[in-house]
Design an enzyme around this catalytic site. Structure first.
Site, PDB file in Angstrom:
ATOM      1  N   ARG A  36      31.025  16.405   4.201  1.00 43.90           N
ATOM      2  CA  ARG A  36      30.688  15.012   4.499  1.00 43.90           C
ATOM      3  C   ARG A  36      29.467  14.905   5.411  1.00 43.90           C
ATOM      4  O   ARG A  36      28.725  13.923   5.333  1.00 43.90           O
ATOM      5  CB  ARG A  36      31.886  14.316   5.138  1.00 43.90           C
ATOM      6  CG  ARG A  36      32.955  14.015   4.104  1.00 43.90           C
ATOM      7  CD  ARG A  36      34.145  13.346   4.692  1.00 43.90           C
ATOM      8  NE  ARG A  36      34.919  12.705   3.645  1.00 43.90           N
ATOM      9  CZ  ARG A  36      36.128  12.183   3.834  1.00 43.90           C
ATOM     10  NH1 ARG A  36      36.682  12.231   5.018  1.00 43.90           N
ATOM     11  NH2 ARG A  36      36.765  11.606   2.842  1.00 43.90           N
ATOM     12  N   LYS A 198      52.366  12.180  -7.319  1.00 43.47           N
ATOM     13  CA  LYS A 198      53.202  11.032  -7.645  1.00 43.47           C
ATOM     14  C   LYS A 198      52.588  10.040  -8.610  1.00 43.47           C
ATOM     15  O   LYS A 198      51.381   9.826  -8.601  1.00 43.47           O
ATOM     16  CB  LYS A 198      53.530  10.282  -6.354  1.00 43.47           C
ATOM     17  CG  LYS A 198      54.408  11.089  -5.436  1.00 43.47           C
ATOM     18  CD  LYS A 198      54.710  10.317  -4.190  1.00 43.47           C
ATOM     19  CE  LYS A 198      55.734  11.058  -3.343  1.00 43.47           C
ATOM     20  NZ  LYS A 198      55.958  10.377  -2.075  1.00 43.47           N
ATOM     21  N   GLY A 352      39.276  14.150  -2.276  1.00 43.93           N
ATOM     22  CA  GLY A 352      40.567  14.740  -1.957  1.00 43.93           C
ATOM     23  C   GLY A 352      40.786  16.097  -2.601  1.00 43.93           C
ATOM     24  O   GLY A 352      39.872  16.917  -2.650  1.00 43.93           O
ATOM     25  N   GLY A 375      40.617   7.845  -1.142  1.00 40.74           N
ATOM     26  CA  GLY A 375      41.197   6.503  -1.255  1.00 40.74           C
ATOM     27  C   GLY A 375      40.204   5.506  -1.829  1.00 40.74           C
ATOM     28  O   GLY A 375      40.533   4.716  -2.719  1.00 40.74           O
TER      29      GLY A 375
HETATM   30  P1  AMP Z   1      48.053  13.501  -4.618  1.00 38.70           P
HETATM   31  O1  AMP Z   1      47.769  13.338  -3.174  1.00 38.70           O
HETATM   32  O2  AMP Z   1      49.034  12.513  -5.172  1.00 38.70           O
HETATM   33  O3  AMP Z   1      46.796  13.634  -5.457  1.00 38.70           O
HETATM   34  O4  AMP Z   1      48.840  14.890  -4.751  1.00 38.70           O
HETATM   35  C1  AMP Z   1      48.269  16.129  -4.456  1.00 38.70           C
HETATM   36  C2  AMP Z   1      49.365  17.140  -4.286  1.00 38.70           C
HETATM   37  O5  AMP Z   1      50.144  17.197  -5.458  1.00 38.70           O
HETATM   38  C3  AMP Z   1      48.878  18.536  -4.047  1.00 38.70           C
HETATM   39  O6  AMP Z   1      49.171  18.893  -2.727  1.00 38.70           O
HETATM   40  C4  AMP Z   1      49.663  19.379  -5.042  1.00 38.70           C
HETATM   41  O7  AMP Z   1      50.247  20.527  -4.467  1.00 38.70           O
HETATM   42  C5  AMP Z   1      50.768  18.437  -5.484  1.00 38.70           C
HETATM   43  N1  AMP Z   1      51.274  18.759  -6.817  1.00 38.70           N
HETATM   44  C6  AMP Z   1      50.579  18.909  -7.948  1.00 38.70           C
HETATM   45  N2  AMP Z   1      51.383  19.259  -8.965  1.00 38.70           N
HETATM   46  C7  AMP Z   1      52.637  19.370  -8.474  1.00 38.70           C
HETATM   47  C8  AMP Z   1      53.911  19.707  -9.033  1.00 38.70           C
HETATM   48  N3  AMP Z   1      54.029  20.036 -10.310  1.00 38.70           N
HETATM   49  N4  AMP Z   1      54.966  19.720  -8.201  1.00 38.70           N
HETATM   50  C9  AMP Z   1      54.834  19.387  -6.902  1.00 38.70           C
HETATM   51  N5  AMP Z   1      53.672  19.041  -6.322  1.00 38.70           N
HETATM   52  C10 AMP Z   1      52.578  19.028  -7.087  1.00 38.70           C
END
Ligand code: AMP
Length: 395
Positions: A36, A198, A352, A375
């Site tokens: 950044r 999620k 991210g 974000g």
């Molecule tokens: P997000 O912040 O929603 O983009 O999520 C990112 C996180 O999702 C990372 O830390 C990954 O380790 C986690 N992630 C990705 N795939 C999986 C999975 N199959 N099971 C659990 N966590 C996951």
């Protein structure tokens, strides 16, 4: 972009207030990722070339919640910036009041100063008018280049824009060009890849993208919730049971536009050393097992789907890439993006985790654009207006 930028103004002999995004990861007093800081350098140099009276830099760092927290000081950033600019950068241990005012006054012509973390004052996140006015006293013109906070209405972006002439910096302009302009009128085929933990945090972005893309490829933990919504037993996998109805609706809405993994890498524990194997999608998971990455057939399938695309957007890892045993899917997609960039596609990676993965894979220079804001980039993909951008002067 319909907003004024640094290209529209003259900075000679002006005191220029520049809001940057120096919200960098620290380990003690060491900046561990200076992406950044590097991303702000073109705007800083653009302004300095015009010989302003002075250049005053502001940023937040972390979430000190209105209190002075020494571990969230911006002081470690100043020497990193000095290295990239090859000039002295003064540091003021407060962002408002007599201290910084005296230091700014004493700067040599075109001198640069970095002010302490704006979030050490509660007025910052409250977009407090009085706090914004105290910041505004430092400068004649305000430039906002902090894309990472453009989705927030805070004093050092929105508040300042309301008190003085405010324009976009080069980084903000570039982010908007890629994440908004390119996506509004994409060259087709337009393919998006979404992953991460999620579904719930990304419902709006899934809906918005379904209206725009030709294909939406889904991976990561998010895919598990879709599988569960189809009635598959996902055993110990991360599944959001409260999002099953939404996942079902999204699947119905998407018809054949949305692709789910055709195989998965499953493991008997959330551990890099866990026993693992490849399971074809459709089969229930054995009890005690969980899905932690997309499988090799899915990597191939998604790489083929990306082949020939002319616009690609990617947000969110395909698996738990923090563990090398479950990183192949995420790195496979990073490689596919690099390949399609070489074939002429415009490739955009949201901030991210996916941005970190591309850096780790050493493919950052083979992607058209890697966003500096997680974000903010998601909100742009959702089609939302960013308050930090909206507040700038119209062209
Ligand atoms: P997000 O912040 O929603 O983009 O999520 C990112 C996180 O999702 C990372 O830390 C990954 O380790 C986690 N992630 C990705 N795939 C999986 C999975 N199959 N099971 C659990 N966590 C996951």
């Amino acid at each position: 972009m319909n907003k004024m930028t640094v290209r529209d103004l003259s900075f000679a002999e002006k005191r220029v207030l520049l809001r940057v995004d120096f919200n960098v990861p620290l380990e003690g007093p060491t900046v561990v990722d200076d992406t950044r800081i590097r991303a702000a350098v073109p705007t800083i140099e653009f302004i300095l070339e015009q010989q302003p009276r002075s250049l005053i830099l502001m940023s937040h760092l972390g979430r000190p919640k209105g209190r002075r927290k020494p571990e969230l000081s911006l002081a470690p950033v100043a020497p990193v910036l000095e290295k990239y600019l090859d000039l002295d950068v003064a540091f003021s241990d407060d962002c408002i009041g007599e201290g910084p005012e005296t230091m700014i006054e004493a700067l040599p012509r075109s001198g640069v100063i970095l002010l302490e973390n704006t979030r050490f004052h509660a007025g910052e996140t409250k977009n407090d008018r009085d706090f914004a006015r105290q910041l505004a006293r430092h400068g004649d013109i305000f430039v906002n280049d902090a894309f990472g906070t453009a989705h927030r209405a805070h004093a050092s972006n929105v508040g300042l824009s309301e008190t003085m002439t405010a324009v976009a910096g080069l980084l903000l302009e570039k982010e908007i060009d890629y994440l908004s302009t390119t996506i509004e009128d994409p060259k087709r085929p337009f393919v998006a890849i979404l992953g991460g933990a999620k579904v719930s945090g990304k419902i709006d972005v899934i809906e918005a993208l379904l209206n725009k893309v030709d294909k939406l490829l889904v991976g990561g933990g998010m895919a598990n919730t879709f599988f569960a919504a189809q009635g598959r037993d996902m055993a110990d996998s991360l599944v959001e049971f409260e999002a099953l109805d939404i996942a079902r609706d999204l699947l119905a809405q998407a018809r054949d536009k949305l692709l789910l993994p055709i195989d998965q890498r499953i493991a008997d524990a959330f551990d890099n050393g866990a026993r693992q194997r490849i399971l074809e999608a459709a089969a229930d998971l054995p009890s005690g097992w969980q899905s932690l990455d997309i499988g090799p057939a899915t990597i191939d399938l998604y790489a083929r789907e990306l082949g020939g695309a002319r616009t690609i957007v990617w947000n969110g890892p395909m698996g738990v890439f923090e563990m090398p045993a479950f990183a192949a899917g995420t790195f496979g997609i990073a490689e596919a993006l690099a390949k399609e960039t070489a074939n002429g596609a415009t490739t955009i990676v949201g901030g991210g985790d996916s941005a970190a993965a591309v850096e780790q894979a050493r493919l950052a220079d083979q992607i058209s654009h890697i966003s500096t804001g997680g974000g903010a980039s998601l909100e742009l993909l959702e089609g939302k207006t960013l308050p930090g951008l909206a507040a700038l002067a119209d062209r």
